[in-house]
Design a protein around this motif. Structure first.
Motif, PDB file in Angstrom:
ATOM      1  N   GLY A  11       0.787  -1.225   0.000  1.00 54.58           N
ATOM      2  CA  GLY A  11       0.000   0.000   0.000  1.00 54.58           C
ATOM      3  C   GLY A  11       0.818   1.273   0.000  1.00 54.58           C
ATOM      4  N   SER A  12       2.145   1.188   0.150  1.00 53.98           N
ATOM      5  CA  SER A  12       2.946   2.415   0.273  1.00 53.98           C
ATOM      6  C   SER A  12       2.906   3.233  -1.011  1.00 53.98           C
ATOM      7  N   ALA A  13       2.995   2.577  -2.180  1.00 52.35           N
ATOM      8  CA  ALA A  13       2.988   3.302  -3.444  1.00 52.35           C
ATOM      9  C   ALA A  13       1.653   4.015  -3.647  1.00 52.35           C
ATOM     10  N   ALA A  14       0.555   3.315  -3.329  1.00 55.74           N
ATOM     11  CA  ALA A  14      -0.767   3.928  -3.495  1.00 55.74           C
ATOM     12  C   ALA A  14      -0.925   5.130  -2.574  1.00 55.74           C
ATOM     13  N   TRP A  15      -0.457   4.990  -1.339  1.00 49.77           N
ATOM     14  CA  TRP A  15      -0.578   6.106  -0.410  1.00 49.77           C
ATOM     15  C   TRP A  15       0.347   7.244  -0.777  1.00 49.77           C
ATOM     16  N   ALA A  16       1.483   6.910  -1.356  1.00 54.08           N
ATOM     17  CA  ALA A  16       2.378   7.958  -1.830  1.00 54.08           C
ATOM     18  C   ALA A  16       1.724   8.748  -2.960  1.00 54.08           C
ATOM     19  N   ASP A  17       1.033   8.050  -3.871  1.00 53.97           N
ATOM     20  CA  ASP A  17       0.334   8.733  -4.951  1.00 53.97           C
ATOM     21  C   ASP A  17      -0.753   9.656  -4.397  1.00 53.97           C
ATOM     22  N   ALA A  18      -1.473   9.186  -3.370  1.00 51.05           N
ATOM     23  CA  ALA A  18      -2.499  10.020  -2.745  1.00 51.05           C
ATOM     24  C   ALA A  18      -1.866  11.234  -2.077  1.00 51.05           C
ATOM     25  N   LEU A  19      -0.687  11.033  -1.483  1.00 52.75           N
ATOM     26  CA  LEU A  19       0.034  12.133  -0.854  1.00 52.75           C
ATOM     27  C   LEU A  19       0.439  13.157  -1.902  1.00 52.75           C
ATOM     28  N   LEU A  20       0.908  12.677  -3.051  1.00 55.99           N
ATOM     29  CA  LEU A  20       1.301  13.566  -4.142  1.00 55.99           C
ATOM     30  C   LEU A  20       0.101  14.372  -4.630  1.00 55.99           C
ATOM     31  N   LEU A  21      -1.065  13.742  -4.666  1.00 58.84           N
ATOM     32  CA  LEU A  21      -2.280  14.451  -5.061  1.00 58.84           C
ATOM     33  C   LEU A  21      -2.586  15.572  -4.072  1.00 58.84           C
ATOM     34  N   SER A  22      -2.393  15.301  -2.780  1.00 59.60           N
ATOM     35  CA  SER A  22      -2.642  16.344  -1.774  1.00 59.60           C
ATOM     36  C   SER A  22      -1.670  17.506  -1.950  1.00 59.60           C
ATOM     37  N   PHE A  23      -0.426  17.211  -2.323  1.00 55.93           N
ATOM     38  CA  PHE A  23       0.543  18.276  -2.575  1.00 55.93           C
ATOM     39  C   PHE A  23       0.117  19.106  -3.779  1.00 55.93           C
ATOM     40  N   ALA A  24      -0.398  18.437  -4.804  1.00 60.23           N
ATOM     41  CA  ALA A  24      -0.864  19.144  -5.998  1.00 60.23           C
ATOM     42  C   ALA A  24      -2.036  20.059  -5.649  1.00 60.23           C
ATOM     43  N   GLN A  25      -2.934  19.574  -4.795  1.00 59.87           N
ATOM     44  CA  GLN A  25      -4.073  20.380  -4.376  1.00 59.87           C
ATOM     45  C   GLN A  25      -3.640  21.588  -3.551  1.00 59.87           C
ATOM     46  N   ALA A  26      -2.457  21.486  -2.923  1.00 62.13           N
ATOM     47  CA  ALA A  26      -1.902  22.614  -2.159  1.00 62.13           C
ATOM     48  C   ALA A  26      -1.146  23.586  -3.064  1.00 62.13           C
ATOM     49  N   GLY A  27      -1.071  23.277  -4.379  1.00 66.11           N
ATOM     50  CA  GLY A  27      -0.469  24.199  -5.319  1.00 66.11           C
ATOM     51  C   GLY A  27       0.917  23.832  -5.796  1.00 66.11           C
ATOM     52  N   GLY A 366      12.155  23.420   1.552  1.00 65.02           N
ATOM     53  CA  GLY A 366      11.452  22.202   1.170  1.00 65.02           C
ATOM     54  C   GLY A 366      11.625  21.104   2.185  1.00 65.02           C
ATOM     55  N   PHE A 367      11.088  19.937   1.848  1.00 65.92           N
ATOM     56  CA  PHE A 367      11.232  18.783   2.732  1.00 65.92           C
ATOM     57  C   PHE A 367      11.091  17.499   1.934  1.00 65.92           C
ATOM     58  N   SER A 368      11.592  16.413   2.516  1.00 68.16           N
ATOM     59  CA  SER A 368      11.499  15.082   1.909  1.00 68.16           C
ATOM     60  C   SER A 368      10.779  14.132   2.850  1.00 68.16           C
ATOM     61  N   VAL A 369      10.033  13.212   2.259  1.00 67.52           N
ATOM     62  CA  VAL A 369       9.270  12.208   3.001  1.00 67.52           C
ATOM     63  C   VAL A 369       9.844  10.828   2.673  1.00 67.52           C
ATOM     64  N   TRP A 370      10.183  10.058   3.688  1.00 68.18           N
ATOM     65  CA  TRP A 370      10.629   8.680   3.496  1.00 68.18           C
ATOM     66  C   TRP A 370       9.391   7.789   3.485  1.00 68.18           C
ATOM     67  N   VAL A 371       8.894   7.536   2.287  1.00 67.02           N
ATOM     68  CA  VAL A 371       7.573   6.942   2.087  1.00 67.02           C
ATOM     69  C   VAL A 371       7.475   5.559   2.718  1.00 67.02           C
ATOM     70  N   GLU A 372       8.416   4.686   2.425  1.00 66.93           N
ATOM     71  CA  GLU A 372       8.294   3.299   2.887  1.00 66.93           C
ATOM     72  C   GLU A 372       8.453   3.189   4.399  1.00 66.93           C
ATOM     73  N   THR A 373       9.290   4.038   4.978  1.00 65.63           N
ATOM     74  CA  THR A 373       9.423   4.062   6.435  1.00 65.63           C
ATOM     75  C   THR A 373       8.108   4.474   7.071  1.00 65.63           C
ATOM     76  N   LEU A 374       7.481   5.488   6.501  1.00 64.46           N
ATOM     77  CA  LEU A 374       6.176   5.925   7.009  1.00 64.46           C
ATOM     78  C   LEU A 374       5.136   4.828   6.868  1.00 64.46           C
ATOM     79  N   ALA A 375       5.126   4.156   5.717  1.00 66.26           N
ATOM     80  CA  ALA A 375       4.139   3.106   5.480  1.00 66.26           C
ATOM     81  C   ALA A 375       4.329   1.948   6.456  1.00 66.26           C
ATOM     82  N   ALA A 386      -5.652  10.767   1.563  1.00 67.86           N
ATOM     83  CA  ALA A 386      -4.605  11.588   2.156  1.00 67.86           C
ATOM     84  C   ALA A 386      -4.894  13.075   2.008  1.00 67.86           C
ATOM     85  N   SER A 387      -5.555  13.458   0.914  1.00 65.66           N
ATOM     86  CA  SER A 387      -5.783  14.878   0.659  1.00 65.66           C
ATOM     87  C   SER A 387      -6.697  15.511   1.682  1.00 65.66           C
TER      88      SER A 387
END
Length: 397
Positions: A11-27, A366-375, A386-387
């Motif tokens: 599920g980490s890749a799917a949640w990462a994609d959702a996270l990316l969508l939330s970033f896009a919605q933030a501009g 800026g900042f970086s997210v360690w996706v798999e560690t979070l998952a 996520a959005s």
């Protein structure tokens, strides 16, 4: 040394994609830099931890390349090459990065945000922290520890003390590289150990000199010797080294400066307490730190406006992330259950784009997210996108 692909957490890749969508919605629009990058910027500008973990290769023309170990520099390079350069612009990203990590997978997913050109620095800093908290919350972590610092405060202190340039360079370098600065300062205060140095005559001649005089002397000596470099070092590098050694040989760091630096590095706690301690230090020592402290205080105000419970945030004047190009606000988010490695980390790097070729400095954070560690640590709610996930509030220590 071979690359080992990181196993994707369920599920980490799917949640990462959702996270990316939330970033896009933030501009923040999607950036997709190349995986193969010029090695020089990472070798020259990154911290030691990244430099020693690079996967390097050379192309047919002899250019040294590397697999990207991080995405900040690649995104910054693409921004500089774009039509948006010099204008406020924000980018998000998601993709693999590659670092040797001693037994851990060398390929792992990284998501994140880079913001360029915003002049409202305190507000931009606070926005990065708030979005970073949203990222951890999106993965089901509602209890995280926020650790923060500010390189600009330390730089302002060193500048106000008006030390020799060699002391300034050395102290700031050691701060950024996560050396125990207090111990380093103690070591620097000791006079050079007794015993004849083979270059003692040169060091004596340089005592009290400025860089221009040191460069002239070393240039003359090397011209007489019929050489232009020694051990791969240029004339200017050798002159700087001799000047540093002559300054260190000349005696200790001024006692009052040492005392002030130690007092500064002992300041820690919640941001409001830290601000009060910093203003007291400035008043007692008659040092002008007003601009740096005011910027810190303004950032704290914007953080509170973003819903961050600042009184629960851990601030330390000695906090540093070991990245050489950071110039201001720095932060890390850690899981309370496992606080060794950061889950999200970032900071301000206003000087990086100029060092990458921009004719003028451009504000950047800026900042970086360690996706798999979070998952692996978090427990994302599959029914909650996520959005729509709010920033973690009241959950830090």
């Amino acid at each position: 040394m071979s690359l080992t692909a990181a196993p994707r957490a369920t599920g980490s890749a799917a949640w990462a994609d959702a996270l990316l969508l939330s970033f896009a919605q933030a501009g923040y629009s999607r950036a997709e830099p190349g995986i193969l990058q010029p090695a020089e910027p990472f070798l020259d500008l990154s911290g030691e931890d990244i430099r020693k973990s690079l996967y390097l290769t050379t192309d047919a023309s002899g250019e040294e390349l590397c697999l990207r170990p991080d995405l900040t520099i690649p995104v910054a390079r693409d921004y500089l090459a774009s039509a948006q350069v010099g204008q406020p612009a924000g980018f998000s990203y998601l993709g693999p990065v590659f670092r040797y990590r001693g037994g851990q997978p060398s390929e792992f997913l990284q998501a994140g945000i880079e913001s360029f050109g915003r002049q409202d620095r305190p507000a931009a800093d606070a926005e990065m922290l708030a979005l970073a908290l949203e990222a951890t919350s999106a993965f089901g972590l509602t209890e995280v520890e926020i650790r923060t610092g500010d390189v600009a405060l330390f730089t302002a202190l060193i500048d106000a003390l008006d030390l020799y340039p060699v002391w300034r360079r050395r102290l700031i370098k050691d701060f950024n590289r996560k050396i125990s600065l207090a111990q380093d300062i103690e070591r620097l205060t000791l006079a050079t150990a007794p015993g004849r140095n083979e270059y003692e005559g040169v060091l004596a001649a340089l005592a009290g000199s400025d860089r221009k005089a040191a460069l002239a002397l070393v240039t003359d000596l090397m011209s007489i010797a019929g050489t232009t470099n020694v051990g791969g070092r240029s004339v200017s590098e050798i002159a700087d080294r001799f000047l540093e050694q002559s300054t260190l040989k000349g005696g200790a760091l001024p006692r009052d400066a040492l005392s002030t630096i130690k007092r500064f590095l002992a300041i820690a706690g919640d941001p409001d307490d830290a601000i009060a301690q910093l203003r007291a230090l400035a008043d007692d020592t008659k040092l002008d730190l007003t601009a740096a402290i005011d910027a810190f205080e303004s950032r704290v105000g914007f953080m509170a406006a973003r819903g961050v419970e600042t009184r629960l945030t851990r601030f330390s004047t000695s906090f540093g992330r070991g990245i050489d190009y950071y110039t201001g606000f720095e932060f890390e988010l850690h899981a309370k259950s496992n606080g060794i490695e950061p889950l999200v980390a970032g900071g301000r790097y206003d000087g990086l784009l100029k060092r990458l070729g921009s004719p003028t400095a451009i504000p950047a954070v800026g900042f970086s997210v360690w996706v798999e560690t979070l998952a692996n640590i978090g427990k994302p709610d599959a029914n909650k996108p996520a959005s729509n996930t709010p920033a973690a509030k009241g959950s830090v220590s």
